[in-house]
Design a protein around this motif. Structure first.
Motif, PDB file in Angstrom:
ATOM      1  N   LEU A 142       1.161  -1.051  -0.281  1.00 36.32           N
ATOM      2  CA  LEU A 142       0.288  -0.010  -0.245  1.00 36.32           C
ATOM      3  C   LEU A 142       0.328   1.424   0.253  1.00 36.32           C
ATOM      4  N   ASP A 143       0.540   2.497  -1.372  1.00 39.56           N
ATOM      5  CA  ASP A 143       1.030   3.451  -0.819  1.00 39.56           C
ATOM      6  C   ASP A 143       0.913   4.359   0.102  1.00 39.56           C
ATOM      7  N   ALA A 189      -4.193   6.442   3.287  1.00 38.81           N
ATOM      8  CA  ALA A 189      -4.903   7.880   4.085  1.00 38.81           C
ATOM      9  C   ALA A 189      -6.286   7.193   3.276  1.00 38.81           C
ATOM     10  N   HIS A 190      -6.793   6.348   1.815  1.00 40.66           N
ATOM     11  CA  HIS A 190      -7.744   6.293   2.082  1.00 40.66           C
ATOM     12  C   HIS A 190      -8.506   5.496   3.000  1.00 40.66           C
ATOM     13  N   ILE A 191      -7.745   4.223   3.492  1.00 41.76           N
ATOM     14  CA  ILE A 191      -8.544   3.778   5.178  1.00 41.76           C
ATOM     15  C   ILE A 191      -8.738   4.803   5.666  1.00 41.76           C
ATOM     16  N   HIS A 213     -15.498   4.190   9.991  1.00 42.47           N
ATOM     17  CA  HIS A 213     -15.039   3.080  11.112  1.00 42.47           C
ATOM     18  C   HIS A 213     -14.248   1.844  10.530  1.00 42.47           C
ATOM     19  N   CYS A 214     -12.550   3.099   9.840  1.00 47.04           N
ATOM     20  CA  CYS A 214     -11.874   2.024   9.769  1.00 47.04           C
ATOM     21  C   CYS A 214     -10.538   2.567  11.292  1.00 47.04           C
ATOM     22  N   ASN A 239     -11.489  -5.380  -1.094  1.00 52.02           N
ATOM     23  CA  ASN A 239     -11.564  -5.351  -2.455  1.00 52.02           C
ATOM     24  C   ASN A 239     -11.517  -3.872  -3.278  1.00 52.02           C
ATOM     25  N   THR A 240     -11.827  -3.012  -2.536  1.00 54.56           N
ATOM     26  CA  THR A 240     -10.773  -2.281  -2.418  1.00 54.56           C
ATOM     27  C   THR A 240      -9.352  -1.779  -2.981  1.00 54.56           C
TER      28      THR A 240
END
Length: 384
Positions: A322-323, A328-330, A335-336, A378-379
């Motif tokens: 993961l970059d 950052a998306h997580i 809820h993460c 999945n993402t």
């Protein structure tokens, strides 16, 4: 009432939940763990490493060095030991000489995690548990091999079929019990205990380990007979083993029959289900129980039991690289939790983060957790 001022160190394999609860309680929090996750650091005034994430092993020297750093400031009230320390009672003793240990003392941890002592006491007070043995049964079918020092189920195996197979140190055999894996979260003061709630555990196979802890949902209702037996067990265990602070007890529920498995004599992940405990959350109750022997009163539990909460650890299904954009998306998803601090690489079976959900009942929480876990994986997998 115990003061909730000063600096408090919280230490665990992953300390995010403890750090957030300590800060919620009003402490200036110093976190010690293996991961240094984004939200762990955000909840803490300081973060110090006490090992490397890949090995899931607490480093004794790094931990003591960090505790000495905290102690030198002179304003710390003590430290709280979380996951991983059940296997390190000597470190609990050494750490207690540096800073006051707010929790179950090392001698009590040794006793409650000793299979002969723990299950012997259950027999004496007539509390049910699966059959156990220190030596391999003649027929190992239906038996498990467990470590008395393990955590989160990573150590549990199906017993080897060879009757003469060598048994590792600190291991014992336990007959596989039917039913649903459950736990009870409670606060103890060395003499008695108060139940915060009962939880359904999410236990699954991860990279060939058949019984890994993946999450919890609570509070959940139990049949009256089962709830009464669990409450009785908690109070007897708290007194016999001088348990202090937030702890949990794992058991199997088969209909209305209860079969006890083990005590976690320290704050467990299920305490996240009771963040609304008044006043100031679970770590506040933990500190008051340790310092002043106070237990939560019945009228303070209502808010914590008003809804069901759940969390699910997200384990990588494949190798993930993961970059910064992916992590950052997580972090952008409310809820993460346990958020990677920048770019990271995960092998199959590594914990990536966790997801949470809250709803009126456990029946509504379960599908939310499953959907959020699958959607996130999945993402991340399609964006590699």
């Amino acid at each position: 009432m115990a003061s909730l001022e000063g600096r408090l160190a919280v230490a665990a394999i992953s300390a995010r939940m403890l750090a957030e609860s300590a800060t919620q309680a009003g402490f200036t929090t110093v976190a010690l763990d293996l991961f240094g996750d984004r939200d762990t650091r955000a909840a803490s005034a300081e973060w110090w490493p006490m090992g490397v994430a890949g090995g899931l092993q607490i480093d004794v020297e790094l931990t003591l060095q960090a505790l000495h750093r905290v102690a030198r400031r002179g304003d710390a009230i003590g430290w709280v030991a979380g996951s991983g320390f059940e296997a390190l009672p000597d470190l609990l003793e050494q750490g207690a000489q540096v800073l006051p240990l707010l929790g179950t003392p090392a001698a009590s941890v040794r006793r409650v995690r000793d299979p002969a002592t723990f299950f012997g006491f259950l027999d004496a007070v007539q509390i049910a548990h699966p059959q156990v043995s220190s030596t391999a049964p003649a027929d190992t079918d239906g038996w498990l091999l467990k470590s008395a020092l393990g955590t989160s189920g990573w150590h549990i195996r199906h017993a080897p079929s060879q009757a003469d197979a060598a048994v590792p140190a600190h291991h014992y055999f336990q007959r596989h019990a039917p039913g649903v894996p459950m736990s009870v979260t409670f606060i103890a003061n060395g003499r008695d205990a108060c139940v915060l709630g009962l939880n359904e555990l999410i236990v699954r196979s991860v990279i060939g380990r058949p019984f890994v802890y993946c999450g919890a949902i609570g509070p959940v209702p139990l049949p009256a007979r089962a709830a009464a037996e669990v409450t009785r067990a908690v109070r007897l265990l708290a007194a016999e083993f001088s348990l202090r602070g937030a702890c949990s007890l794992d058991f199997m529920l088969d209909g209305d029959a209860v079969s006890l498995l083990e005590v976690n004599p320290r704050p467990s992940a299920s305490m996240a289900c009771y963040a609304q405990l008044r006043p100031n959350g679970v770590l506040a109750a933990h500190v008051r129980a340790c310092l002043q022997a106070e237990l939560p009163q019945t009228d303070t539990l209502d808010a914590a039991r008003r809804a069901a909460h759940g969390h699910h650890i997200v384990f990588a299904r494949h190798r993930l690289v993961l970059d910064d954009a992916a992590t950052a998306h997580i972090a952008q998803q409310a809820h993460c939790h346990d958020l990677p601090f920048g770019a990271a690489t995960f092998n199959a079976g590594d914990p990536v983060c966790s997801v949470s959900a809250t709803a009126a009942s456990a029946e509504l929480v379960r599908p939310q957790l499953s959907q959020r876990r699958e959607a996130l994986l999945n993402t991340l997998e399609t964006s590699r």
